[in-house]
Design a protein around this motif. Sequence first.
Motif, PDB file in Angstrom:
ATOM      1  N   LEU A 170       0.832  -1.205   0.000  1.00  0.00           N
ATOM      2  CA  LEU A 170       0.000   0.000   0.000  1.00  0.00           C
ATOM      3  C   LEU A 170       0.869   1.257   0.000  1.00  0.00           C
ATOM      4  N   ARG A 171       1.994   1.214   0.750  1.00  0.00           N
ATOM      5  CA  ARG A 171       2.904   2.365   0.744  1.00  0.00           C
ATOM      6  C   ARG A 171       3.512   2.603  -0.632  1.00  0.00           C
ATOM      7  N   GLY A 172       3.656   1.537  -1.398  1.00  0.00           N
ATOM      8  CA  GLY A 172       4.276   1.652  -2.707  1.00  0.00           C
ATOM      9  C   GLY A 172       3.331   2.071  -3.811  1.00  0.00           C
ATOM     10  N   LEU A 173       2.042   2.212  -3.495  1.00  0.00           N
ATOM     11  CA  LEU A 173       1.079   2.645  -4.516  1.00  0.00           C
ATOM     12  C   LEU A 173       1.272   4.129  -4.829  1.00  0.00           C
ATOM     13  N   PRO A 174       0.849   4.583  -5.993  1.00  0.00           N
ATOM     14  CA  PRO A 174       1.013   6.005  -6.360  1.00  0.00           C
ATOM     15  C   PRO A 174       0.242   6.923  -5.420  1.00  0.00           C
ATOM     16  N   ASP A 175       0.771   8.122  -5.231  1.00  0.00           N
ATOM     17  CA  ASP A 175       0.057   9.130  -4.442  1.00  0.00           C
ATOM     18  C   ASP A 175      -1.324   9.364  -5.042  1.00  0.00           C
ATOM     19  N   GLY A 176      -2.278   9.553  -4.162  1.00  0.00           N
ATOM     20  CA  GLY A 176      -3.635   9.809  -4.610  1.00  0.00           C
ATOM     21  C   GLY A 176      -4.513   8.581  -4.690  1.00  0.00           C
ATOM     22  N   THR A 177      -3.911   7.379  -4.656  1.00  0.00           N
ATOM     23  CA  THR A 177      -4.720   6.157  -4.652  1.00  0.00           C
ATOM     24  C   THR A 177      -5.260   5.915  -3.243  1.00  0.00           C
ATOM     25  N   LEU A 178      -6.330   5.164  -3.158  1.00  0.00           N
ATOM     26  CA  LEU A 178      -6.953   4.914  -1.864  1.00  0.00           C
ATOM     27  C   LEU A 178      -5.988   4.245  -0.897  1.00  0.00           C
ATOM     28  N   GLY A 179      -5.267   3.219  -1.370  1.00  0.00           N
ATOM     29  CA  GLY A 179      -4.354   2.510  -0.483  1.00  0.00           C
ATOM     30  C   GLY A 179      -3.243   3.390   0.052  1.00  0.00           C
ATOM     31  N   ARG A 180      -2.636   4.209  -0.838  1.00  0.00           N
ATOM     32  CA  ARG A 180      -1.530   5.080  -0.399  1.00  0.00           C
ATOM     33  C   ARG A 180      -2.032   6.145   0.557  1.00  0.00           C
ATOM     34  N   GLU A 181      -3.183   6.740   0.271  1.00  0.00           N
ATOM     35  CA  GLU A 181      -3.695   7.808   1.132  1.00  0.00           C
ATOM     36  C   GLU A 181      -4.209   7.262   2.452  1.00  0.00           C
ATOM     37  N   TYR A 182      -4.707   6.025   2.455  1.00  0.00           N
ATOM     38  CA  TYR A 182      -5.148   5.403   3.700  1.00  0.00           C
ATOM     39  C   TYR A 182      -3.958   5.169   4.630  1.00  0.00           C
ATOM     40  N   VAL A 183      -2.869   4.627   4.087  1.00  0.00           N
ATOM     41  CA  VAL A 183      -1.670   4.413   4.904  1.00  0.00           C
ATOM     42  C   VAL A 183      -1.105   5.743   5.375  1.00  0.00           C
ATOM     43  N   ARG A 184      -1.133   6.750   4.517  1.00  0.00           N
ATOM     44  CA  ARG A 184      -0.649   8.072   4.908  1.00  0.00           C
ATOM     45  C   ARG A 184      -1.484   8.614   6.082  1.00  0.00           C
ATOM     46  N   PHE A 185      -2.802   8.420   6.008  1.00  0.00           N
ATOM     47  CA  PHE A 185      -3.679   8.861   7.097  1.00  0.00           C
ATOM     48  C   PHE A 185      -3.312   8.147   8.403  1.00  0.00           C
ATOM     49  N   LEU A 186      -3.117   6.833   8.339  1.00  0.00           N
ATOM     50  CA  LEU A 186      -2.773   6.072   9.547  1.00  0.00           C
ATOM     51  C   LEU A 186      -1.461   6.564  10.147  1.00  0.00           C
TER      52      LEU A 186
END
Length: 253
Positions: free
Chosen positions: A110-126
Amino acid sequence: GAARLSRAEPRAGDGRSGEEEEEEEEEGCYQLYPGHIPTSPLQKALLAAGSAVMALYDPYRHDMVAVLGETTGCLALPNLRDKMKHHPEGYHILQERPRIRLSTLDMDRLRGLPDGTLGREYVRFLEDNKVSPDTRMPPKFVDDEELAYVIQRYREVHDLMHTLLGMPTNMLGEVVVKWFEAVQTGLPMCVLGAAFGPVRLSARKLQVLATELVPWAIRSGRNASCILNVYYEQRWEQPVESLREEIGIFPPP
């Protein structure tokens, strides 16, 4: 990222006799799922009153908020379950029982997904808010195994609501999310949090809340499709903006 909620193990091997189990059933004490605590309507009312007082006194007492949600959701939870049953993706979720926990998430992917994707932004939120999906309490007082999963699912997608709505975990952000969830779910616990959460906010934040954020949260909640009918674990690579548009959430002000 999807994992099935394990069914209750057979009770024959738990060290108790059949007579003891029959006595529990007669007394209404049979566990419907692991951790279930059977309670009477009076007990639920007392738990609801006590948890409401504690949750209002300290909104960060997540255990009390959880108890309040379970003991007052007798009408809202069946309605949410029915919405899921009558929606293809929601029905799929009810059948597979996915869980959102660290044990079911591939955080590195999820951290490796592009910025703006749900997975990347969810991990960023956490990470930005120093929260974990594992802090969501399992249900105890819901006297229906399927409804217990529904409220568990609601709790585990709560942080995804923060992500989609662009709201932090401070009091202002929590109140905004509660307004959205109150409109979406009808859970009395959400209504209570939306109504009484603002009492702790400053005058400036109250003005922003009343003039911008609450109207937007209510409009989005009314316009959006049921948030429990989205299989988020299969949407990690979808852009947040695209998912907002699909669900019907208006862009944050």
